[in-house]
Design an enzyme around this catalytic site. Sequence first.
Site, PDB file in Angstrom:
ATOM      1  N   THR A 141     -12.625  12.997   1.562  1.00  0.00           N
ATOM      2  CA  THR A 141     -12.847  13.036   0.175  1.00  0.00           C
ATOM      3  C   THR A 141     -13.788  12.234  -0.460  1.00  0.00           C
ATOM      4  O   THR A 141     -14.016  10.773   0.032  1.00  0.00           O
ATOM      5  CB  THR A 141     -11.593  12.907  -0.638  1.00  0.00           C
ATOM      6  OG1 THR A 141     -11.768  12.920  -1.684  1.00  0.00           O
ATOM      7  CG2 THR A 141     -10.595  11.707  -0.125  1.00  0.00           C
ATOM      8  N   ASP A 142     -14.452  12.484  -1.501  1.00  0.00           N
ATOM      9  CA  ASP A 142     -15.041  11.429  -2.260  1.00  0.00           C
ATOM     10  C   ASP A 142     -14.470  10.264  -2.825  1.00  0.00           C
ATOM     11  O   ASP A 142     -15.275   9.129  -3.337  1.00  0.00           O
ATOM     12  CB  ASP A 142     -16.068  12.180  -3.387  1.00  0.00           C
ATOM     13  CG  ASP A 142     -15.100  12.768  -4.466  1.00  0.00           C
ATOM     14  OD1 ASP A 142     -14.100  12.884  -4.053  1.00  0.00           O
ATOM     15  OD2 ASP A 142     -15.798  13.489  -5.167  1.00  0.00           O
ATOM     16  N   GLU A 143     -13.194  10.455  -3.037  1.00  0.00           N
ATOM     17  CA  GLU A 143     -12.259   9.308  -3.662  1.00  0.00           C
ATOM     18  C   GLU A 143     -12.090   7.988  -3.066  1.00  0.00           C
ATOM     19  O   GLU A 143     -11.745   7.107  -3.411  1.00  0.00           O
ATOM     20  CB  GLU A 143     -10.832   9.997  -3.675  1.00  0.00           C
ATOM     21  CG  GLU A 143     -10.626  11.196  -4.851  1.00  0.00           C
ATOM     22  CD  GLU A 143      -9.556  11.596  -5.221  1.00  0.00           C
ATOM     23  OE1 GLU A 143      -8.496  10.545  -5.568  1.00  0.00           O
ATOM     24  OE2 GLU A 143      -9.283  12.673  -5.109  1.00  0.00           O
ATOM     25  N   TYR A 178      -3.486   7.220  -2.247  1.00  0.00           N
ATOM     26  CA  TYR A 178      -4.068   8.606  -1.485  1.00  0.00           C
ATOM     27  C   TYR A 178      -5.459   8.124  -0.872  1.00  0.00           C
ATOM     28  O   TYR A 178      -5.756   8.323   0.585  1.00  0.00           O
ATOM     29  CB  TYR A 178      -4.090   9.874  -2.346  1.00  0.00           C
ATOM     30  CG  TYR A 178      -4.913  10.957  -1.978  1.00  0.00           C
ATOM     31  CD1 TYR A 178      -4.855  11.445  -0.562  1.00  0.00           C
ATOM     32  CD2 TYR A 178      -6.255  11.210  -2.612  1.00  0.00           C
ATOM     33  CE1 TYR A 178      -5.985  12.268  -0.139  1.00  0.00           C
ATOM     34  CE2 TYR A 178      -6.910  12.178  -2.251  1.00  0.00           C
ATOM     35  CZ  TYR A 178      -7.031  12.634  -0.841  1.00  0.00           C
ATOM     36  OH  TYR A 178      -7.870  13.562  -0.467  1.00  0.00           O
ATOM     37  N   ASP A 205       0.369  23.543  11.638  1.00  0.00           N
ATOM     38  CA  ASP A 205       0.624  23.164  10.285  1.00  0.00           C
ATOM     39  C   ASP A 205       2.191  22.904  10.185  1.00  0.00           C
ATOM     40  O   ASP A 205       2.919  23.429  10.689  1.00  0.00           O
ATOM     41  CB  ASP A 205       0.178  24.279   9.343  1.00  0.00           C
ATOM     42  CG  ASP A 205       0.048  23.756   7.876  1.00  0.00           C
ATOM     43  OD1 ASP A 205       1.135  23.443   7.093  1.00  0.00           O
ATOM     44  OD2 ASP A 205      -0.899  23.827   7.054  1.00  0.00           O
ATOM     45  N   LYS A 252      -6.814   8.119   3.106  1.00  0.00           N
ATOM     46  CA  LYS A 252      -8.024   8.721   3.563  1.00  0.00           C
ATOM     47  C   LYS A 252      -9.249   7.913   4.250  1.00  0.00           C
ATOM     48  O   LYS A 252      -9.837   8.166   5.125  1.00  0.00           O
ATOM     49  CB  LYS A 252      -8.343   9.740   2.600  1.00  0.00           C
ATOM     50  CG  LYS A 252      -7.511  10.982   2.305  1.00  0.00           C
ATOM     51  CD  LYS A 252      -7.364  11.615   3.448  1.00  0.00           C
ATOM     52  CE  LYS A 252      -8.561  12.491   3.706  1.00  0.00           C
ATOM     53  NZ  LYS A 252      -8.379  13.311   5.157  1.00  0.00           N
TER      54      LYS A 252
END
Length: 330
Positions: A127-129, A151, A37, A155
Site C-alpha cells: 500500500t501507499d500508506e 496498519y 484464505d 505493511k
Amino acid sequence: MRILVTGGAGFIGSHYVRTLLQGGYSSYAGAQVTVLDKLTYSGNLDNLLPVASDQSYTFVQGDICDADLVAEVLPGHDAVVHFAAESHVDRSILGAGPFVTTNVLGTQVLLDTALRAGVGRFLHVSTDEVYGSIAEGSWTEEWPLAPNSPYSASKAGSDLLALAYHRTHGMDVVVTRCSNNYGQFQFPEKVIPLFITNLLDGKKVPLYGDGGNIRDWLHVSDHCAGIQLALEKGRAGEVYHIGGGQELTNRELTEQLLAACGRDWDTSVEYVEDRKGHDRRYSLSIEKIQNELGYVPAISFDRGIADTVAWYRDNRSWWEPLKNRASLGA
C-alpha cells in the site's frame, strides 16, 4: 502454471482470481489457482461464486500464520500472489496485535516456505500508506518509508521482509504498492462502500475532520491489471507503484457519491472527530510501472463510481448481511 493466491476471498484478491480464471490475463490462460484464505470477517466465499465450479480452482481455508498448513499447501506452486492482510486503519488503531501477527508474521511464514519450496516468483501486494503523508509532489519507489498508523507500520514491515528475502537469499520477490481501491465486492467498512450503502439506506455518512484529506482512487480492475503486469514482467527485487491518477479530497469524494446516489449534503453528511494520526495526502508516481511494464489505468473515476454505485444498488443481498453482522453505518 500453478498460482497460490493468499487472501483470495477478499475484495482485491477475489477480483484477481475471478479475472484470472475467466480468461482476463491471456498469458496465464489455463493456470491452476489455489486460494488460501482464513475467511475472517472481510473474507467471503460468495466473492468467488462465479468461479467456484471451475476445475482449475481450489480453495483452502486456513491462516497464513499456520506454518504447518502453509508447508502443506504451498509447495508445487510456480508463483505466490500475496494479498492476505489485515487492512483497516481504524481497527488497527483500536488494536494493533492482529495486524502485526497477520501482516508481518504471516508474510514471514509464507516467505520461509516459498524459499524452501523453490517458488519461482513471490508477488507481495502492499500500500501507499507505508510512506506516511506527502504535502506536494508524488512518492517514487525509492522514497523512505514513514508509516503513521499501526496498519501501515505492519505493511511496511512486511515489505521490508519481502525485499530482504530477495537481497539475502536471492528470492524472486516483487513488491507492488497501490493507492486507495474501490469497486464491487468491497467490504462495507471502507469509505466508498460504507458511504454508498448508507446513502442507499437513507442514512448519513461520517466525514472525518474538515474533509480535506486527499487520496488517489484506483479501480480494483486496474489494480489487478497492474499486479499481473508486475507478476509477469516485473524485475526481481523491485517495487512498483500502481495508482489510478484521480486525486480527490474526502469532501470532493463525498460530493460525487451524494450526486451518484441522489442525496443532498445538508441531510446526508455529518462531520465526525478526525482519525488519530490521519495522513493528510497520499500520491504515488506511476512513471516506473508505465515506462517499464506499460501500465495505464483504464477506468475513469466517473465511470468506475457509476458502475460501483449500480452494483451496490443491485446487490443488497451481498452487503446487507455483512453490515448487519458488523453493525456498520449505524
